[in-house]
Design an enzyme around this catalytic site. Structure first.
Site, PDB file in Angstrom:
ATOM      1  N   HIS A  64     -41.705 -98.683 -31.982  1.00 11.33           N
ATOM      2  CA  HIS A  64     -43.075 -98.609 -31.480  1.00 11.33           C
ATOM      3  C   HIS A  64     -43.584-100.027 -31.224  1.00 11.33           C
ATOM      4  O   HIS A  64     -44.146-100.652 -32.125  1.00 11.33           O
ATOM      5  CB  HIS A  64     -43.967 -97.916 -32.511  1.00 11.33           C
ATOM      6  CG  HIS A  64     -43.741 -96.444 -32.609  1.00 11.33           C
ATOM      7  ND1 HIS A  64     -42.678 -95.893 -33.293  1.00 11.33           N
ATOM      8  CD2 HIS A  64     -44.435 -95.390 -32.102  1.00 11.33           C
ATOM      9  CE1 HIS A  64     -42.737 -94.568 -33.211  1.00 11.33           C
ATOM     10  NE2 HIS A  64     -43.786 -94.229 -32.496  1.00 11.33           N
ATOM     11  N   HIS A 104     -47.185 -96.180 -37.533  1.00 11.10           N
ATOM     12  CA  HIS A 104     -46.104 -96.355 -36.561  1.00 11.10           C
ATOM     13  C   HIS A 104     -46.060 -97.792 -36.036  1.00 11.10           C
ATOM     14  O   HIS A 104     -45.036 -98.225 -35.534  1.00 11.10           O
ATOM     15  CB  HIS A 104     -46.269 -95.363 -35.397  1.00 11.10           C
ATOM     16  CG  HIS A 104     -47.635 -95.422 -34.785  1.00 11.10           C
ATOM     17  ND1 HIS A 104     -48.676 -94.634 -35.216  1.00 11.10           N
ATOM     18  CD2 HIS A 104     -48.143 -96.191 -33.800  1.00 11.10           C
ATOM     19  CE1 HIS A 104     -49.758 -94.910 -34.522  1.00 11.10           C
ATOM     20  NE2 HIS A 104     -49.468 -95.847 -33.657  1.00 11.10           N
ATOM     21  N   GLY A 154     -48.302 -93.195 -42.154  1.00  8.37           N
ATOM     22  CA  GLY A 154     -47.528 -92.599 -41.070  1.00  8.37           C
ATOM     23  C   GLY A 154     -48.216 -91.334 -40.587  1.00  8.37           C
ATOM     24  O   GLY A 154     -48.673 -91.283 -39.444  1.00  8.37           O
ATOM     25  N   PRO A 155     -48.322 -90.320 -41.434  1.00  2.26           N
ATOM     26  CA  PRO A 155     -49.113 -89.153 -41.029  1.00  2.26           C
ATOM     27  C   PRO A 155     -50.547 -89.616 -40.799  1.00  2.26           C
ATOM     28  O   PRO A 155     -51.181 -90.175 -41.704  1.00  2.26           O
ATOM     29  CB  PRO A 155     -48.972 -88.210 -42.228  1.00  2.26           C
ATOM     30  CG  PRO A 155     -47.678 -88.624 -42.878  1.00  2.26           C
ATOM     31  CD  PRO A 155     -47.656 -90.121 -42.715  1.00  2.26           C
ATOM     32  N   LEU A 156     -51.038 -89.412 -39.613  1.00  3.35           N
ATOM     33  CA  LEU A 156     -52.254 -90.114 -39.204  1.00  3.35           C
ATOM     34  C   LEU A 156     -53.473 -89.665 -39.984  1.00  3.35           C
ATOM     35  O   LEU A 156     -53.612 -88.513 -40.356  1.00  3.35           O
ATOM     36  CB  LEU A 156     -52.426 -89.972 -37.690  1.00  3.35           C
ATOM     37  CG  LEU A 156     -51.262 -90.682 -36.957  1.00  3.35           C
ATOM     38  CD1 LEU A 156     -51.162 -90.237 -35.510  1.00  3.35           C
ATOM     39  CD2 LEU A 156     -51.414 -92.188 -37.048  1.00  3.35           C
ATOM     40  N   ASP A 195     -56.694 -94.959 -32.632  1.00  4.05           N
ATOM     41  CA  ASP A 195     -57.515 -93.864 -32.126  1.00  4.05           C
ATOM     42  C   ASP A 195     -57.258 -92.568 -32.883  1.00  4.05           C
ATOM     43  O   ASP A 195     -58.159 -91.749 -33.063  1.00  4.05           O
ATOM     44  CB  ASP A 195     -57.225 -93.666 -30.635  1.00  4.05           C
ATOM     45  CG  ASP A 195     -57.832 -94.768 -29.800  1.00  4.05           C
ATOM     46  OD1 ASP A 195     -59.075 -94.820 -29.743  1.00  4.05           O
ATOM     47  OD2 ASP A 195     -57.085 -95.584 -29.233  1.00  4.05           O
ATOM     48  N   ASN A 225     -57.437 -99.508 -28.499  1.00  5.76           N
ATOM     49  CA  ASN A 225     -56.668 -99.737 -27.271  1.00  5.76           C
ATOM     50  C   ASN A 225     -56.783 -98.567 -26.300  1.00  5.76           C
ATOM     51  O   ASN A 225     -56.192 -98.600 -25.217  1.00  5.76           O
ATOM     52  CB  ASN A 225     -55.208-100.090 -27.571  1.00  5.76           C
ATOM     53  CG  ASN A 225     -54.459 -98.964 -28.248  1.00  5.76           C
ATOM     54  OD1 ASN A 225     -54.766 -97.788 -28.059  1.00  5.76           O
ATOM     55  ND2 ASN A 225     -53.462 -99.313 -29.041  1.00  5.76           N
ATOM     56  N   HIS A 302     -46.284 -97.157 -26.156  1.00  6.62           N
ATOM     57  CA  HIS A 302     -46.540 -96.782 -27.548  1.00  6.62           C
ATOM     58  C   HIS A 302     -45.259 -96.635 -28.376  1.00  6.62           C
ATOM     59  O   HIS A 302     -45.102 -97.291 -29.396  1.00  6.62           O
ATOM     60  CB  HIS A 302     -47.335 -95.468 -27.583  1.00  6.62           C
ATOM     61  CG  HIS A 302     -47.324 -94.774 -28.908  1.00  6.62           C
ATOM     62  ND1 HIS A 302     -48.196 -95.096 -29.926  1.00  6.62           N
ATOM     63  CD2 HIS A 302     -46.545 -93.771 -29.399  1.00  6.62           C
ATOM     64  CE1 HIS A 302     -47.958 -94.341 -30.974  1.00  6.62           C
ATOM     65  NE2 HIS A 302     -46.969 -93.523 -30.693  1.00  6.62           N
ATOM     66  N   GLU A 462     -61.509 -81.228 -49.224  1.00  6.31           N
ATOM     67  CA  GLU A 462     -60.333 -81.142 -50.093  1.00  6.31           C
ATOM     68  C   GLU A 462     -59.247 -82.120 -49.652  1.00  6.31           C
ATOM     69  O   GLU A 462     -58.553 -82.701 -50.482  1.00  6.31           O
ATOM     70  CB  GLU A 462     -59.754 -79.719 -50.089  1.00  6.31           C
ATOM     71  CG  GLU A 462     -60.680 -78.641 -50.629  1.00  6.31           C
ATOM     72  CD  GLU A 462     -61.687 -78.163 -49.602  1.00  6.31           C
ATOM     73  OE1 GLU A 462     -61.599 -78.575 -48.425  1.00  6.31           O
ATOM     74  OE2 GLU A 462     -62.576 -77.370 -49.976  1.00  6.31           O
ATOM     75  N   PHE A 490     -57.278 -73.788 -51.637  1.00  7.78           N
ATOM     76  CA  PHE A 490     -57.732 -74.909 -50.817  1.00  7.78           C
ATOM     77  C   PHE A 490     -56.841 -76.138 -50.972  1.00  7.78           C
ATOM     78  O   PHE A 490     -57.030 -77.131 -50.271  1.00  7.78           O
ATOM     79  CB  PHE A 490     -59.203 -75.193 -51.067  1.00  7.78           C
ATOM     80  CG  PHE A 490     -60.045 -73.995 -50.730  1.00  7.78           C
ATOM     81  CD1 PHE A 490     -59.717 -73.203 -49.633  1.00  7.78           C
ATOM     82  CD2 PHE A 490     -61.107 -73.589 -51.518  1.00  7.78           C
ATOM     83  CE1 PHE A 490     -60.449 -72.064 -49.325  1.00  7.78           C
ATOM     84  CE2 PHE A 490     -61.841 -72.456 -51.210  1.00  7.78           C
ATOM     85  CZ  PHE A 490     -61.521 -71.689 -50.114  1.00  7.78           C
ATOM     86  N   HIS A 526     -59.034 -66.213 -49.981  1.00 10.58           N
ATOM     87  CA  HIS A 526     -59.120 -67.048 -51.179  1.00 10.58           C
ATOM     88  C   HIS A 526     -58.017 -66.736 -52.194  1.00 10.58           C
ATOM     89  O   HIS A 526     -57.985 -67.337 -53.259  1.00 10.58           O
ATOM     90  CB  HIS A 526     -60.489 -66.857 -51.859  1.00 10.58           C
ATOM     91  CG  HIS A 526     -61.618 -67.538 -51.146  1.00 10.58           C
ATOM     92  ND1 HIS A 526     -61.845 -67.381 -49.798  1.00 10.58           N
ATOM     93  CD2 HIS A 526     -62.581 -68.394 -51.588  1.00 10.58           C
ATOM     94  CE1 HIS A 526     -62.906 -68.102 -49.460  1.00 10.58           C
ATOM     95  NE2 HIS A 526     -63.361 -68.717 -50.522  1.00 10.58           N
TER      96      HIS A 526
END
Lengths: 728, 728
Positions: A64, A104, A154-156, A195, A225, A302, A462, A490, A526
């Site tokens: 990247h 990334h 990493g996981p946005l 973003d 960007n 990217h 949560e 949850f 639930h």
């Protein structure tokens, strides 16, 4: 010396409100690094950094490049000028924390770590990005195991949420330990977001909550960007970001030229440290993804290397030798050379301060050192109530939690407990608890805020609760032990963050209440059916379903002992019989154990959690029908899996030819490992008050006994063999 | 006639910016219902409604009274005055859709449905709330199975996200089918949210994206009572909500007295319908939770009945008979009596319009009727490419997806496909696809928007993508078949919404790419290990991991046929061998099938998805070592579970004493059902390019073969028996 203008042929434009790629690129090079450095040096540094990233991605044709290149000037501002850290003492307690939420763009961090002089980040290591080296310190996203990385991202959206946790930790420790003239904790938390982090729900929760908390020790830098994988941001997002952040309680600074204007970035960042600011700071830095390349400002920059020719063209435009790769001029090396020394000076001054502090406040100094070392009271486990002092009457295991732990929560300052707006339901609070909230806030209903508070009202958020807990835990090992709580169902909202905690082996304790269909009238939305399968399958996650107060004591003992990841203690809403003399906290440590033995048993009944007593009732009923049964409690798959095969055989006795039947109103998945048949849920739950719902789904002693009886017959008759799990 | 002022002794205040509970309560009763109704009638209706709710919760000592009571006036405005619907023809296609995102306030909807004359909601049914009746139409949260309920709500934030899906559906159908003078689709979407939906990440994503899409057919009504379970909202949230919503592209209307001022609410709602508005509408209605009771404005009124005495006091203050329960005065019944007739009139006029439309536009009329009926082309399945036309060279199964389906996506207008910012990676687009975006929007990079577009760029918002898809699917069965796509790992972000789709049996197809460690260098944050366990355990969810293009064709066949819930097709990033002549699309329909038979086999190898070919390689290697093996493909646990025991025995032949070894680099959980041993992941993945990572974790033919060989020996030697799953 050539500027970066005119380096590419694209007429691509992008959205900056008031600027375009072209206008930024055409802009006369007006570098404005702090006055102790000449402009040319800074331009050289920026070029060098950008080309290094381009080469690193080109090397193996992967990576990247775009964002890391676009953030070159930000890197100089942060790593050279503003952040207080010590590359040669990366674990310095009072260091600024830096998180790259847009993980990334990890090369941004790796290259800056190399330049700043982190010892582990050798030149060879830097070149291992996307190589075949399995011991590379340059994985595809920053990983906590490696020097200088505060948390894995990493996981946005996770990183910004984690950084709120770091900021809460710093704020809490500062308000707990600092004394006049002794700011032993006064570091700052810096987080870079792209973003995506602004779009992800967990990011939105984080921004909203950090604004509420007035965390003025947190600065978020938005690498604006305007490009995501699919194209320009305005394809999917046309918010007024600054206005939204302001509405969330943040202070805003704009930096219009994030490509070249190092000085403007430095000035903005320095405002982050201003102790008089009452809000967290959001710096909106306009940048250009892949700047200087032919694909500048384009989505394609990217996640794909630019290609050999494009990299060569970039070098040529900068006036560099197109055949020289991975070249860092001496001037650039020199530019960064003072950082380790400066860092060591920071540490030295802080250690001197700490010495004076300890002399002036000896008890506090010792307490602070213990907390920094993650030291817990040695008598911690013995403070858990003994079996004799646990209730004898039917008790909801959410209440057992409170009985077992709140005294310790109140006494041991390492615990920070929080709930996602379910304080009255989850029973995790204690007498006279203080709420972590801004001191300036006295809510209409509720206690005055204090940053010393250790009870966190997370709101109905949560996901960020779990992600913030990761940040709290990562601040320093066991300095803070975060405990979260919500309904079990949850924890599906929170799952991505819970997973990140497990991946990073962070010591977080999650208390999941209302964990069975017995939760009742709230209905199938639930009632967890399939969620335990996720947490039982999740590596490093210690998921435990205790069956009564004694097993709850066992679950907490296990969670306190477990330092290799998060635990989840899964408890009931409704009252459970207390199986006095049968359940054993030490049994819980082995994952499963025999509750009632029976030498000549025809069947083993295995149960867990809220339905543990069902197995005993069925055993008794089977006994009346002449079928001898034994009962095993299996509160933790993980702990039981880790036992020797001998212990497993002893506990289950399937090796003796005795079939095992599991009783748990969840999906069957996973039970096939321990049992030959099971009584489970085949679909979702139903809205019925607790006393009717078990009946509705056939979890009555009568129905279950009949089904087990029939199964035993079929087993005996050979109709059903091992390895053919039967859902009865 | 008494007003509601002075009805309770509390001096509790709450936050309204400019108002307090007291000031609102003290306010002179100035009802302002539309002029055709006298003020007194409206006050009577409000009192009646509030007391009905209080009695319904009192009845069994359970329930959520507060919000429903606080929204009494909103109920009158919506159900009596503004919404266009037909209680006696609840499935009328062009009805307004109403969603209660704060689903715990379900009595609001049930009571209004009763009063509005929904036939299924009899008096007896209304009284069954929280009773022992398992056929109650009044579960603890609204459920889609019941008349007048558009989608199941309860998990907070889902409803607002679903309503964005409903609004997209309506907008898309309107722009596809409406013609000048023929607005066959012109309904409006109404969604009520509480404080929680504004805090939950999925709600934040929904607000942001709906604003971007300029969905002017959506009105969100914020029941702003400033109370959550833990207390006043300012304990956890001090955002400027209106400003934030404005920044997200919404138009704002304030209603300062949501307790009494029916006229103001009606006026605000009517603006929702204004076709000239260019943005979605957010109506901020200040209300008081539990108004009229002694616990008005307090958190305790949220989820606990008021108590007998408090309800009596409420009645007394209203001048009502304290001993009369569930009393609805005739005047009130009369007030609502015209609704069904009015609804029938709406339907009649629409049907006449539809007749004229069909005459004027016969083809379009027929197409519209087919879409309304959820009719798909009869040749749908036969359009899936035949085995011969599938690739022979190694192909990533994400690409196989494209080969199998994009032609159909392009041709069949029922499909609406979207991705969470991974268009270049997931391969779900087709030639000349139109993007669903506002027609006024031409993004800097990308196509001009059109509401006719069927390709949705969801942004980096996986959770709301899945929740919106639920709304699209629920608009009318199979009128729209939503397809979503992202990396498999990010379906953990989306999981709460995917679950809601499964719970509601909504036909949504999720395409999860990059589904194995083979995804490579992005590392463990992006490599799913434990996620399949969740989706394999999830009731109604058809999770399939196809092994090559032919199995991908089988997976799509299964997904198209499956009308009882969502499907998830889980595919690889990297190229897979095409197992020509071995894999069979019809085999996929049975969940598992024999790929390579071997009469005198010593072991069965089971594999799936990206690693299916590994089993064949190991079989061959074992053969060279003199061990005969058979190979089974098991792409879907669910479909295989549903087969007869005979078929299962035939496929696995464990009944013949042949042990089975599973090969899948996921957590083992669940495989114990089908196999005696397995080669799995024992922890998280690693950042390594695809070609190195399988090697790193021992998924080489050599290593696997050796392990299977050793297992076969141990099995033969009796060291390991059935029922003792071995992780090799």
């Amino acid at each position: 010396m050539p500027g970066i203008n005119g380096t590419h042929g694209t007429s691509q434009t992008t959205a900056y409100g008031d600027a375009t790629v072209d206008s930024l690129l055409r802009k006369e090079s007006t570098p404005s690094a702090p006055s102790d450095t000449c402009q040319e040096d800074v331009q050289l540094v920026l070029q060098s950094f950008r080309l290094l990233i381009a080469d690193l991605c080109q090397q193996f044709g992967m990576g990247h490049p775009g964002s890391a290149i676009g953030m070159a000037a930000l890197g100089v501002a942060l790593f050279k000028y503003v952040m207080r850290y010590a590359p040669h003492q990366p674990q310095w307690f009072n260091r600024d924390r830096f998180l790259l939420s847009n993980g990334h763009a990890c090369l941004f961090q790796y290259a800056n770590h190399y330049l700043a002089g982190y010892k582990a980040m050798t030149w060879e290591q830097l070149l291992s990005y996307h190589s075949e080296r399995s011991d590379s310190l340059c994985p595809g996203h920053p990983e906590i195991e490696h020097e200088g990385i505060e948390l894995t991202t990493g996981p946005l959206g996770q990183g910004i949420a984690n950084s709120v946790g770091l900021a809460i930790a710093a704020k809490h420790l500062a308000h707990t330990f600092n004394r006049p003239n002794f700011e032993v904790v006064n570091n700052h938390i810096w987080c870079v977001v792209g973003d995506a982090c602004l779009q992800e729900g967990v990011g939105c929760e984080a921004f909203s909550y950090a604004g509420h908390l007035k965390l003025n020790n947190l600065t978020v830098i938005y690498d604006n960007n305007q490009i995501t994988c699919d194209g320009s941001v305005d394809l999917t997002n046309t918010e007024d970001v600054n206005k939204k952040m302001e509405a969330c309680g943040w202070e805003i600074i704009d930096v219009m030229d994030g490509v070249n204007d190092v000085e403007a970035i430095v000035n903005a960042l320095e405002k982050g440290r201003d102790p008089n600011r009452e809000r967290p700071l959001f710096i909106n830095v306009r940048s250009i993804i892949g700047v200087g390349s032919a694909v500048a400002g384009q989505a394609v920059s990217h996640g794909v290397p630019f290609g050999k020719d494009n990299v060569a063209a970039m070098k040529k435009a900068y006036g560099w030798d197109t055949e020289k790769h991975f070249y860092i001029p001496d001037k650039v090396r020199k530019f960064y050379a003072d950082i380790p020394k400066r860092g060591d000076q920071y540490v030295k001054e802080w250690e001197q301060l700490l010495d004076r502090y300890t002399k002036e406040h000896p008890d506090l100094g010792q307490a602070f050192k213990d907390r920094m070392a993650g030291k817990l009271p040695s008598n911690l486990e013995s403070q858990i109530p003994s079996p004799d002092s646990l209730p004898t009457e039917d008790t909801p295991s959410r209440k057992s939690n409170n009985i077992v732990m709140t005294n310790l929560f109140a006494q041991v300052p390492s615990f920070m407990i929080g709930t996602a707006d379910l304080t009255p339901s989850v029973n995790m609070s204690w007498k006279d608890y203080e709420v972590f909230n801004p001191p300036s806030l006295t809510p209409i209903s509720g206690k005055k805020g204090s940053y010393k508070g250790r009870y966190i009202h997370y709101g109905i958020r949560e996901h960020v609760m779990a992600a913030i807990a990761n940040g709290l835990a990562a601040y320093a090992p066991r300095t803070i032990i975060p405990v979260t709580s919500s309904f079990f169902m949850f924890y599906l909202y929170a799952a991505p963050a819970v997973r990140m905690g497990a991946l990073q082996r962070l010591k977080v304790i999650h208390v999941a209440t209302h964990d069975s269909i017995g939760a009742g009238e709230d209905g199938p939305t639930h009632q967890p059916i399939e969620l335990a399968a996720l947490y039982r399958a999740m590596p490093n996650m210690l998921y435990i379903r205790p069956g009564d107060s004694e097993e709850v004591a066992g679950a907490w003992t296990a969670a306190i002992r477990y330092d290799d990841g998060p635990s989840m203690i899964s408890v009931s809403r409704h009252a459970l019989p207390q199986l006095k003399g049968l359940t054993k906290r030490e049994g819980v440590q082995r994952g499963a154990y025999v509750l009632q033995e029976e030498k000549n048993a025809a069947v083993t009944l295995i149960a867990t959690g809220a339905e543990l007593s069902f197995a005993i009732n069925v055993k008794d009923a089977l006994g009346k029908a002449g079928i001898k049964a034994r009962v095993v409690s299996l509160p933790s798959f993980k702990l039981f899996r880790e036992q020797s095969r001998e212990y497993q055989r002893e506990a289950l006795r399937r090796h003796d030819g005795i079939p095992a039947v599991a009783i748990e109103p969840y999906a069957s998945l996973g039970w096939e490992r321990w049992a030959d048949a099971g009584i489970h849920m085949k679909g979702y739950g139903h809205s019925l008050p607790g006393k009717y719902i078990y009946q509705h789904f056939g979890f009555t002693t009568e129905s279950m006994t009949e089904r087990v009886e029939n199964f035993c017959k079929a087993w005996k008759g050979g109709e059903i063999g091992r390895g053919e799990y039967c859902e009865l």
